[in-house]
Design a protein around this motif. Structure first.
Motif, PDB file in Angstrom:
ATOM      1  N   PRO A 194      -2.862   0.180  -8.566  1.00  0.00           N
ATOM      2  CA  PRO A 194      -1.843   0.878  -9.371  1.00  0.00           C
ATOM      3  C   PRO A 194      -0.660  -0.018  -9.696  1.00  0.00           C
ATOM      4  O   PRO A 194       0.124   0.280 -10.578  1.00  0.00           O
ATOM      5  N   ASP A 195      -0.508  -1.127  -8.943  1.00  0.00           N
ATOM      6  CA  ASP A 195       0.563  -2.090  -9.201  1.00  0.00           C
ATOM      7  C   ASP A 195       0.141  -3.391  -8.516  1.00  0.00           C
ATOM      8  O   ASP A 195      -0.845  -3.431  -7.765  1.00  0.00           O
ATOM      9  N   ILE A 218       0.850  -1.205   0.000  1.00  0.00           N
ATOM     10  CA  ILE A 218       0.000   0.000   0.000  1.00  0.00           C
ATOM     11  C   ILE A 218       0.882   1.250   0.000  1.00  0.00           C
ATOM     12  O   ILE A 218       0.568   2.244  -0.676  1.00  0.00           O
ATOM     13  N   GLU A 219       1.988   1.184   0.718  1.00  0.00           N
ATOM     14  CA  GLU A 219       2.892   2.347   0.731  1.00  0.00           C
ATOM     15  C   GLU A 219       3.556   2.533  -0.629  1.00  0.00           C
ATOM     16  O   GLU A 219       3.731   3.660  -1.101  1.00  0.00           O
ATOM     17  N   ARG A 220       3.911   1.431  -1.286  1.00  0.00           N
ATOM     18  CA  ARG A 220       4.528   1.533  -2.616  1.00  0.00           C
ATOM     19  C   ARG A 220       3.511   2.074  -3.641  1.00  0.00           C
ATOM     20  O   ARG A 220       3.892   2.780  -4.561  1.00  0.00           O
ATOM     21  N   TRP A 221       2.248   1.720  -3.466  1.00  0.00           N
ATOM     22  CA  TRP A 221       1.233   2.244  -4.386  1.00  0.00           C
ATOM     23  C   TRP A 221       1.226   3.783  -4.363  1.00  0.00           C
ATOM     24  O   TRP A 221       0.989   4.418  -5.380  1.00  0.00           O
ATOM     25  N   ASN A 222       1.400   4.322  -3.147  1.00  0.00           N
ATOM     26  CA  ASN A 222       1.533   5.771  -3.001  1.00  0.00           C
ATOM     27  C   ASN A 222       0.360   6.529  -3.635  1.00  0.00           C
ATOM     28  O   ASN A 222       0.548   7.473  -4.403  1.00  0.00           O
ATOM     29  N   MET A 234      -5.648   3.766  -9.727  1.00  0.00           N
ATOM     30  CA  MET A 234      -5.929   4.972  -8.931  1.00  0.00           C
ATOM     31  C   MET A 234      -4.703   5.882  -8.922  1.00  0.00           C
ATOM     32  O   MET A 234      -3.570   5.408  -9.028  1.00  0.00           O
ATOM     33  N   GLY A 235      -4.938   7.166  -8.743  1.00  0.00           N
ATOM     34  CA  GLY A 235      -3.827   8.108  -8.666  1.00  0.00           C
ATOM     35  C   GLY A 235      -4.332   9.508  -8.440  1.00  0.00           C
ATOM     36  O   GLY A 235      -5.405   9.713  -7.857  1.00  0.00           O
ATOM     37  N   LEU A 246      -4.960   7.347   0.300  1.00  0.00           N
ATOM     38  CA  LEU A 246      -5.212   5.934   0.608  1.00  0.00           C
ATOM     39  C   LEU A 246      -4.086   5.407   1.499  1.00  0.00           C
ATOM     40  O   LEU A 246      -2.961   5.199   1.021  1.00  0.00           O
ATOM     41  N   GLY A 247      -4.396   5.188   2.762  1.00  0.00           N
ATOM     42  CA  GLY A 247      -3.366   4.739   3.704  1.00  0.00           C
ATOM     43  C   GLY A 247      -3.535   3.277   4.075  1.00  0.00           C
ATOM     44  O   GLY A 247      -4.622   2.704   3.939  1.00  0.00           O
TER      45      GLY A 247
END
Lengths: 508, 85
Positions: free
Chosen positions: A471-472, A100-104, A441-442, A108-109
């Protein structure tokens, strides 16, 4: 053409669509009309026969034979009331914090995704099976891993009253698996959502959904659709697309949308997977008991692969092994002695891997194995073969090798035997069932298709709520994360319902 | 798709003439296996993918039958563990 009107139309009934339907159902008591359109049929309990080809034809897109453009990989996409949640094994893992952190994705946390995930862990009866329900196929995986010093983990699964038919991937014949067809969709229908099966969405013309309802063929299985066969124009104030990572971007690509979405279809990942078999000297319990009870993910960060236990059916197994003739037949004839392991590569977004549509509007998936994916698959194959031998297998089938039959005496030479150059179209059977991305998402249309609420950039009435939002790669079995994101999308729609439904085009 | 399969079958029948001097159906089993292995490992992507597709259809036609599944000892039961007692 038939004309109907709803306030909200949800397209697809899998982990995303089923969740959105359940979470929006409370709006029905305020007079909001919600329809969910599902391409496949609603099966009756007695329709789940467990027969491989018959069930695959009914429950999988293209009977399970959907191929990528260059023929390098088969993609599994479930269809029917419950979508892919009918045919997964029910393994239920929360997305890791690092992912989730890599999605950045702004807004969204990890804590929020995890909190929403836990909601569905509770709702779907996710738990660990007792030791007495673990078959030898799974026990041998644990034995092999522990002998090698690997950190093996047990899968939590979402079953209730599992009898151990081993037929999860053909739809549970005992209705034990708690997919959306057993939990969220019935909740949604009780709340007032109308579910229309056998209804294929052809395209969106602005806020009008163009769809076709098919009748049940003579001798066909499942309930007929709630609507008569024919073409429909469905007016909607809000549309939520939940067709999965191939069909959602494909639908939007062949639709007339008021906004340019340059990232639509991009960012497709899928965890390319190989089925490996090891043969023991004696019959083991393999086609009785839950098929997927353990996994090994300690190599995700270093080598990019996950290993999972699995048990597939004769045709799927035969197709997955390389070669033909006596060597191939010898493994098949030893079916009751076979241990199986699934190797999954944690692929990442590549510029050329994406979904497009052909001139007929049909989905086309372009996918090439990156050097990292080839290396991950090769390392996964080597590790899986070591586990077979550490568990006592007399030989293993190693697909990426000049001679795929490898006796246990060669356990120390696997590095020299496995050759990653075999990961090319037509040489090794690679399949994927964790399809992700395509409507990522972004922040803006330049880097994504939707915002963190699944709201499509520049199209106020259009949302996405399925694995295409990723996103990934999520690097785990994805369904709980899909539900968590769909829950977030639905909550946003509920909060904004007044403005979304009042600003939408009013229809009779 | 049907046209592609027909074309591939024709190729399999006649390509061996270049190497063995006879069509596929006139070859002995060993030469047939040698020729098919050549297709499976061909440097030409389309030939390899075509052969993979044909092989998949053959596997479907054989192992997709409940009788073939039973013959190799695959007998799952919807009652799972209970059926083994």
């Amino acid at each position: 053409m038939n004309e109907v009107a709803y306030d909200i139309v949800i397209i697809g009934s899998g982990a995303g669509g089923g969740t959105v339907a359940q979470e929006l159902a409370p709006l029905c008591s305020d007079g909001v009309r919600i329809a969910l359109l599902e391409k496949g049929p609603r099966l009756r309990d007695s329709d789940f026969t467990g027969r491989e080809v018959e069930m695959a034809q009914i429950l999988y897109e293209d009977g399970g034979g959907f191929l990528t453009a260059d023929g390098s990989m088969t993609l599994a996409m479930g269809r029917g009331y419950g979508g892919s949640t009918i045919v997964y094994t029910g393994t239920s893992i929360a997305a890791p914090q690092r992912v989730i952190e890599r999605w950045n994705v702004p807004g969204l946390g990890f804590d929020e995704v995890n909190r929403r995930t836990q909601k569905f862990v509770q709702q779907n009866n996710v738990h660990l099976l007792g030791e007495d329900r673990i078959n030898e196929n799974n026990q041998l995986f644990v034995k092999g891993c522990r002998r090698l010093g690997y950190r093996v983990e047990q899968f939590p699964v979402n079953v209730k009253g599992c009898l151990g038919s081993s037929l999860c991937n053909l739809g549970c014949p005992n209705q034990a698996k708690q997919g959306t067809h057993r939990v969220q969709l019935p909740n949604a229908e009780r709340g007032g959502v109308e579910v229309i099966t056998r209804c294929k969405v052809l395209r969106l013309e602005g806020q009008t959904v163009i769809a076709r309802v098919d009748g049940r063929a003579a001798g066909g299985v499942g309930d007929p659709s709630a609507w008569a066969p024919g073409e429909y124009r469905i007016q909607a104030k809000v549309v939520v697309v939940c067709g999965g990572a191939v069909n959602s971007p494909a639908l939007l690509l062949r639709s007339r949308l008021p906004s340019a979405l340059p990232r639509l279809g991009h960012g497709f990942t899928c965890h390319p997977a190989l089925i490996l078999v090891g043969e023991h000297n004696r019959p083991i319990t393999n086609f009785v008991g839950h098929p997927k009870s353990y996994y090994l993910d300690q190599f995700v960060e270093s080598d990019g692969f996950i290993l999972e236990t699995c048990m597939y059916f004769p045709f799927t197994t035969a197709k997955s092994m390389s070669g033909f003739g006596d060597g191939h037949a010898a493994f098949m004839q030893a079916f009751p002695k076979l241990q199986m392991i699934l190797v999954l590569a944690c692929d990442h977004v590549e510029p050329d891997n994406r979904v497009t549509v052909d001139r007929h509007g049909l989905a086309v998936v372009h996918y090439r194995f990156s050097p990292e994916v080839k290396r991950a698959l090769a390392q996964g194959v080597i590790t899986a073969a070591r586990i077979f031998f550490a568990a006592g297998a007399r030989r293993a089938h190693v697909p990426a090798a000049a001679n795929p039959t490898v006796p246990s005496e060669y356990a120390d030479s696997l590095d020299q035997i496995v050759d990653e150059s075999y990961f090319r179209p037509g040489s090794v059977t690679v399949s994927a069932a964790h399809l992700q991305g395509g409507c990522g998402m972004g922040m803006t249309a330049a880097d994504s298709v939707t915002d963190s609420h699944g709201h499509v950039h520049g199209v106020p009435w259009l949302f996405v709520a399925d694995a295409s939002l990723f996103p990934d790669s999520v690097e785990i079995n994805p369904y709980l994360t899909i539900m968590a994101l769909a829950d977030r999308v639905a909550q946003y729609i509920r909060q904004e319902a007044r403005s979304l439904l009042n600003s939408g085009v009013a229809h009779a | 798709m049907h046209r592609q399969i027909r074309l591939l079958l024709r190729l399999i029948q006649w390509l061996p003439v270049l190497r063995f001097g006879r069509p596929f159906t006139s070859l002995d089993n060993s030469s047939r296996a040698q020729f098919l292995a050549g297709l499976q490992n061909s440097r030409v992507d389309r030939l390899r993918v075509g052969f993979w597709g044909l092989r998949t259809l053959v596997m479907l036609g054989y192992y997709g039958r409940p009788a073939a599944a039973a013959k190799i000892g695959y007998n799952p039961h919807r009652s799972g563990w209970e059926a083994t007692r």
